[in-house]
Scaffold this motif. Structure first.
Motif, PDB file in Angstrom:
ATOM      1  N   ALA A   1      -5.585  -3.048   5.663  1.00  0.00           N
ATOM      2  CA  ALA A   1      -4.538  -2.683   4.705  1.00  0.00           C
ATOM      3  C   ALA A   1      -3.939  -3.923   4.054  1.00  0.00           C
ATOM      4  CB  ALA A   1      -3.458  -1.864   5.400  1.00  0.00           C
ATOM      5  N   SER A   2      -3.736  -4.978   4.831  1.00  0.00           N
ATOM      6  CA  SER A   2      -3.158  -6.200   4.271  1.00  0.00           C
ATOM      7  C   SER A   2      -4.108  -6.843   3.270  1.00  0.00           C
ATOM      8  CB  SER A   2      -2.819  -7.192   5.391  1.00  0.00           C
ATOM      9  OG  SER A   2      -3.985  -7.791   5.929  1.00  0.00           O
ATOM     10  N   ALA A   3      -5.411  -6.832   3.557  1.00  0.00           N
ATOM     11  CA  ALA A   3      -6.380  -7.389   2.612  1.00  0.00           C
ATOM     12  C   ALA A   3      -6.408  -6.581   1.317  1.00  0.00           C
ATOM     13  CB  ALA A   3      -7.765  -7.425   3.251  1.00  0.00           C
ATOM     14  N   THR A   4      -6.232  -5.269   1.423  1.00  0.00           N
ATOM     15  CA  THR A   4      -6.206  -4.416   0.234  1.00  0.00           C
ATOM     16  C   THR A   4      -4.998  -4.711  -0.638  1.00  0.00           C
ATOM     17  OG1 THR A   4      -7.313  -2.692   1.526  1.00  0.00           O
ATOM     18  CG2 THR A   4      -6.307  -2.015  -0.541  1.00  0.00           C
ATOM     19  N   SER A   5      -3.920  -5.188  -0.032  1.00  0.00           N
ATOM     20  CA  SER A   5      -2.709  -5.477  -0.809  1.00  0.00           C
ATOM     21  C   SER A   5      -2.952  -6.542  -1.864  1.00  0.00           C
ATOM     22  CB  SER A   5      -1.580  -5.922   0.126  1.00  0.00           C
ATOM     23  OG  SER A   5      -1.822  -7.216   0.654  1.00  0.00           O
ATOM     24  N   SER A   6      -3.899  -7.454  -1.612  1.00  0.00           N
ATOM     25  CA  SER A   6      -4.150  -8.520  -2.585  1.00  0.00           C
ATOM     26  C   SER A   6      -4.748  -7.985  -3.875  1.00  0.00           C
ATOM     27  CB  SER A   6      -5.071  -9.582  -1.975  1.00  0.00           C
ATOM     28  OG  SER A   6      -6.329  -9.031  -1.633  1.00  0.00           O
ATOM     29  N   LEU A   7      -5.381  -6.800  -3.838  1.00  0.00           N
ATOM     30  CA  LEU A   7      -5.868  -6.167  -5.059  1.00  0.00           C
ATOM     31  C   LEU A   7      -4.745  -5.457  -5.809  1.00  0.00           C
ATOM     32  CD1 LEU A   7      -9.202  -4.582  -3.761  1.00  0.00           C
ATOM     33  CD2 LEU A   7      -8.920  -6.703  -5.046  1.00  0.00           C
ATOM     34  N   LEU A   8      -3.740  -5.010  -5.077  1.00  0.00           N
ATOM     35  CA  LEU A   8      -2.624  -4.286  -5.678  1.00  0.00           C
ATOM     36  C   LEU A   8      -1.584  -5.240  -6.257  1.00  0.00           C
ATOM     37  CD1 LEU A   8      -1.097  -1.570  -6.119  1.00  0.00           C
ATOM     38  CD2 LEU A   8      -0.212  -1.826  -3.784  1.00  0.00           C
ATOM     39  N   LEU A   9      -1.367  -6.379  -5.612  1.00  0.00           N
ATOM     40  CA  LEU A   9      -0.275  -7.283  -5.976  1.00  0.00           C
ATOM     41  C   LEU A   9      -0.309  -7.767  -7.426  1.00  0.00           C
ATOM     42  CD1 LEU A   9       0.000  -9.329  -2.671  1.00  0.00           C
ATOM     43  CD2 LEU A   9       1.821  -7.979  -3.732  1.00  0.00           C
ATOM     44  N   PRO A  10      -1.475  -8.070  -8.027  1.00  0.00           N
ATOM     45  CA  PRO A  10      -1.451  -8.531  -9.423  1.00  0.00           C
ATOM     46  C   PRO A  10      -0.851  -7.518 -10.396  1.00  0.00           C
ATOM     47  CG  PRO A  10      -3.574  -9.001  -8.427  1.00  0.00           C
ATOM     48  CD  PRO A  10      -2.831  -8.126  -7.476  1.00  0.00           C
ATOM     49  N   HIS A  11      -0.762  -6.253  -9.983  1.00  0.00           N
ATOM     50  CA  HIS A  11      -0.252  -5.205 -10.867  1.00  0.00           C
ATOM     51  C   HIS A  11       1.195  -4.839 -10.559  1.00  0.00           C
ATOM     52  CE1 HIS A  11      -4.437  -4.754 -12.022  1.00  0.00           C
ATOM     53  NE2 HIS A  11      -4.744  -4.610 -10.742  1.00  0.00           N
ATOM     54  N   LEU A  12       1.806  -5.532  -9.591  1.00  0.00           N
ATOM     55  CA  LEU A  12       3.199  -5.269  -9.224  1.00  0.00           C
ATOM     56  C   LEU A  12       4.073  -6.453  -9.626  1.00  0.00           C
ATOM     57  CD1 LEU A  12       2.702  -3.784  -5.639  1.00  0.00           C
ATOM     58  CD2 LEU A  12       2.920  -2.529  -7.789  1.00  0.00           C
ATOM     59  N   HIS A  13       5.366  -6.213  -9.720  1.00  0.00           N
ATOM     60  CA  HIS A  13       6.279  -7.263 -10.139  1.00  0.00           C
ATOM     61  C   HIS A  13       7.582  -7.163  -9.348  1.00  0.00           C
ATOM     62  CE1 HIS A  13       3.587  -7.889 -13.553  1.00  0.00           C
ATOM     63  NE2 HIS A  13       3.635  -6.575 -13.760  1.00  0.00           N
ATOM     64  N   GLY A  14       8.268  -8.295  -9.275  1.00  0.00           N
ATOM     65  CA  GLY A  14       9.592  -8.319  -8.679  1.00  0.00           C
ATOM     66  C   GLY A  14       9.632  -7.874  -7.233  1.00  0.00           C
ATOM     67  N   GLU A  15      10.639  -7.059  -6.931  1.00  0.00           N
ATOM     68  CA  GLU A  15      10.864  -6.624  -5.559  1.00  0.00           C
ATOM     69  C   GLU A  15       9.688  -5.848  -4.996  1.00  0.00           C
ATOM     70  OE1 GLU A  15      13.066  -6.455  -2.039  1.00  0.00           O
ATOM     71  OE2 GLU A  15      13.364  -7.633  -3.864  1.00  0.00           O
ATOM     72  N   ALA A  16       9.045  -5.037  -5.826  1.00  0.00           N
ATOM     73  CA  ALA A  16       7.899  -4.247  -5.346  1.00  0.00           C
ATOM     74  C   ALA A  16       6.782  -5.154  -4.866  1.00  0.00           C
ATOM     75  CB  ALA A  16       7.395  -3.325  -6.459  1.00  0.00           C
ATOM     76  N   ALA A  17       6.509  -6.224  -5.611  1.00  0.00           N
ATOM     77  CA  ALA A  17       5.455  -7.157  -5.211  1.00  0.00           C
ATOM     78  C   ALA A  17       5.831  -7.890  -3.925  1.00  0.00           C
ATOM     79  CB  ALA A  17       5.197  -8.155  -6.332  1.00  0.00           C
ATOM     80  N   ARG A  18       7.091  -8.312  -3.827  1.00  0.00           N
ATOM     81  CA  ARG A  18       7.512  -9.039  -2.624  1.00  0.00           C
ATOM     82  C   ARG A  18       7.462  -8.151  -1.391  1.00  0.00           C
ATOM     83  NH1 ARG A  18      10.820 -11.400  -6.568  1.00  0.00           N
ATOM     84  NH2 ARG A  18      12.518  -9.906  -6.300  1.00  0.00           N
ATOM     85  N   GLN A  19       7.842  -6.903  -1.528  1.00  0.00           N
ATOM     86  CA  GLN A  19       7.778  -5.994  -0.385  1.00  0.00           C
ATOM     87  C   GLN A  19       6.345  -5.819   0.113  1.00  0.00           C
ATOM     88  OE1 GLN A  19       9.619  -2.377  -1.739  1.00  0.00           O
ATOM     89  NE2 GLN A  19      11.701  -3.147  -1.500  1.00  0.00           N
ATOM     90  N   VAL A  20       5.426  -5.590  -0.806  1.00  0.00           N
ATOM     91  CA  VAL A  20       4.032  -5.388  -0.417  1.00  0.00           C
ATOM     92  C   VAL A  20       3.470  -6.652   0.212  1.00  0.00           C
ATOM     93  CG1 VAL A  20       1.701  -4.996  -1.312  1.00  0.00           C
ATOM     94  CG2 VAL A  20       3.586  -3.543  -2.070  1.00  0.00           C
ATOM     95  N   LEU A  21       3.791  -7.812  -0.365  1.00  0.00           N
ATOM     96  CA  LEU A  21       3.258  -9.066   0.168  1.00  0.00           C
ATOM     97  C   LEU A  21       3.788  -9.344   1.571  1.00  0.00           C
ATOM     98  CD1 LEU A  21       1.613 -11.627  -0.153  1.00  0.00           C
ATOM     99  CD2 LEU A  21       3.551 -12.669  -1.321  1.00  0.00           C
ATOM    100  N   VAL A  22       5.092  -9.169   1.767  1.00  0.00           N
ATOM    101  CA  VAL A  22       5.671  -9.445   3.085  1.00  0.00           C
ATOM    102  C   VAL A  22       5.119  -8.487   4.130  1.00  0.00           C
ATOM    103  CG1 VAL A  22       7.810  -9.361   4.419  1.00  0.00           C
ATOM    104  CG2 VAL A  22       7.768 -10.519   2.212  1.00  0.00           C
ATOM    105  N   VAL A  23       5.052  -7.208   3.801  1.00  0.00           N
ATOM    106  CA  VAL A  23       4.494  -6.248   4.755  1.00  0.00           C
ATOM    107  C   VAL A  23       3.017  -6.551   5.007  1.00  0.00           C
ATOM    108  CG1 VAL A  23       3.934  -3.815   5.116  1.00  0.00           C
ATOM    109  CG2 VAL A  23       6.164  -4.452   4.197  1.00  0.00           C
TER     110      VAL A  23
END
Length: 382
Positions: free
Chosen positions: A169-191
């Motif tokens: 799941a954490s590896a999959t987050s790296s595909l999602l992160l380029p499309h997120l911004h601000g707090e949403a991106a930070r939450q996904v990255l930290v988790v």
């Protein structure tokens, strides 16, 4: 050719005997789709082929989800034996890992086709996947500690499956992160980083136990031949996740007090990824040697053979990503060669699986008793 389903142990065996290790088919097919999509050399129609593989895996994921839910809801008496089985219960971790492959494909193939609405869907599905992965990493080990019977000489790398799910799941987050911004991106990255650390630390502990078991009790029997590849999975996934999240950290934390630290994450991720890739290379060579020995022992097909595909596929993806980041053709050549091997293995295992489905012999759950435990069925502890 025999009549279809001629070897079913009972009329509704495809539901009552449906086991979660079927989701390993999604894992192997999904990672192959990603490998084809990221193939570094010019290949006519590669994106169309990769998308077709993703659609095939997505259809199977929907079918398997319906069958598994039908077993849980209709044949409730079969749930307890599944949870108490020391092998079959481990494959509950394959469900969130299979979902992660569908999310990756959704971002890769769905976004160009359907637009930005796909990001919102993938974002929600990622949180669901993270929750399922965390649940499997906690619940299955709890069952191991309280309800199941285990012994060192019976230990195999299948123990890794429930705890590796958060790392996927954490590896999959790296595909999602380029499309997120601000707090949403930070939450996904930290988790994602928290899931990565939790999973990899536990994986190293279990790999140590696997090495001890191999030294004391030698190789498991041929029914568990594919489990020799499973330790490659967390090492390669850890590498891939660290590379991806390291690249996305500067953008996620821009303008925050952690911006300066995040700028260093790219380099730290690359160094850590190289170290994990080196550990994975050692295990890859060992797994190849083990498999060569198993081939001389006349391995019999079972669903566990899908364990040959996902760890190898993630290692291929990590190799290709290292080749892109470092500019070293060494990684791209290794990744390409192993990618061809992955395609050959996937075709072989798929063909054997389709034959097993036609005959009905793969619908025999080891957790449901003696009549459901033939040598050509799914993995058992016998």
């Amino acid at each position: 050719m025999p009549c279809p389903f001629s070897r079913l142990p009972e009329p509704w065996a495809f539901v009552r005997h449906f086991t979660p290790n079927w989701f390993a088919v999604n894992m192997g097919t999904g990672v192959l789709a990603l490998v084809v999509a990221h193939w570094p050399w010019a290949l006519p129609g590669k994106l169309a082929l990769a998308e077709a593989l993703w659609w095939f895996g997505l259809g199977l994921f929907g079918l398997f989800s319906v069958l598994f839910l039908a077993r849980v809801l209709i044949f409730r008496d079969s749930v307890g034996p599944l949870l108490e089985h020391p092998v079959q219960s481990m494959f509950l971790g394959a469900i969130p890992m299979a979902l992660a492959m569908q999310i990756s494909g959704l971002l890769l193939f769905g976004l160009p086709r359907w637009g930005e609405g796909v990001v919102r869907l993938a974002h929600g599905l990622w949180w669901l996947d993270a929750g399922l992965a965390l649940f499997s990493a906690l619940w299955v080990p709890y069952l191991m500690f309280t309800r199941q019977n285990h012994a060192l000489d019976k230990l195999t790398a299948v123990w890794l499956l429930p705890i590796v799910a958060p790392e996927v799941a954490s590896a999959t987050s790296s595909l999602l992160l380029p499309h997120l911004h601000g707090e949403a991106a930070r939450q996904v990255l930290v988790v994602g980083l928290l899931l990565w650390g939790m999973s990899l630390a536990l994986a190293f502990s279990l790999i140590t136990l696997v090495l001890l078991r191999l030294a004391l009790h030698k190789l498991p029997d041929t029914d568990f031949a594919a489990t020799s590849w499973l330790p490659l999975g967390p090492l390669a996934t850890g590498c891939l996740g660290l590379l991806g999240m390291g690249q996305q950290a500067p953008a996620a934390f821009a303008g925050t007090p952690l911006a300066a630290l995040a700028e260093n994450a790219h380099g730290l991720g690359l160094v850590g990824g190289l170290m994990l890739w080196g550990a994975g290379l050692w295990w890859l060579v060992i797994a190849l040697l083990f498999t060569r020995r198993y081939l001389h022992d006349d391995m019999t097909f079972n669903l566990g053979w899908w364990g040959f595909t996902f760890p190898l596929g993630v290692f291929v993806l990590a190799s290709l990503e290292l080749g892109r980041l470092t500019g070293l053709n060494f990684f791209a050549l290794i990744g390409s060669g192993l990618g061809l091997l992955l395609m050959a293995i996937w075709l072989l295992v798929l063909q054997r699986t389709l034959l097993g489905v036609w005959h009905g012999e793969l619908f025999r759950a080891p957790c449901l008793g003696g009549s459901a435990m033939p040598a050509r069925g799914v993995l058992s502890t016998d």
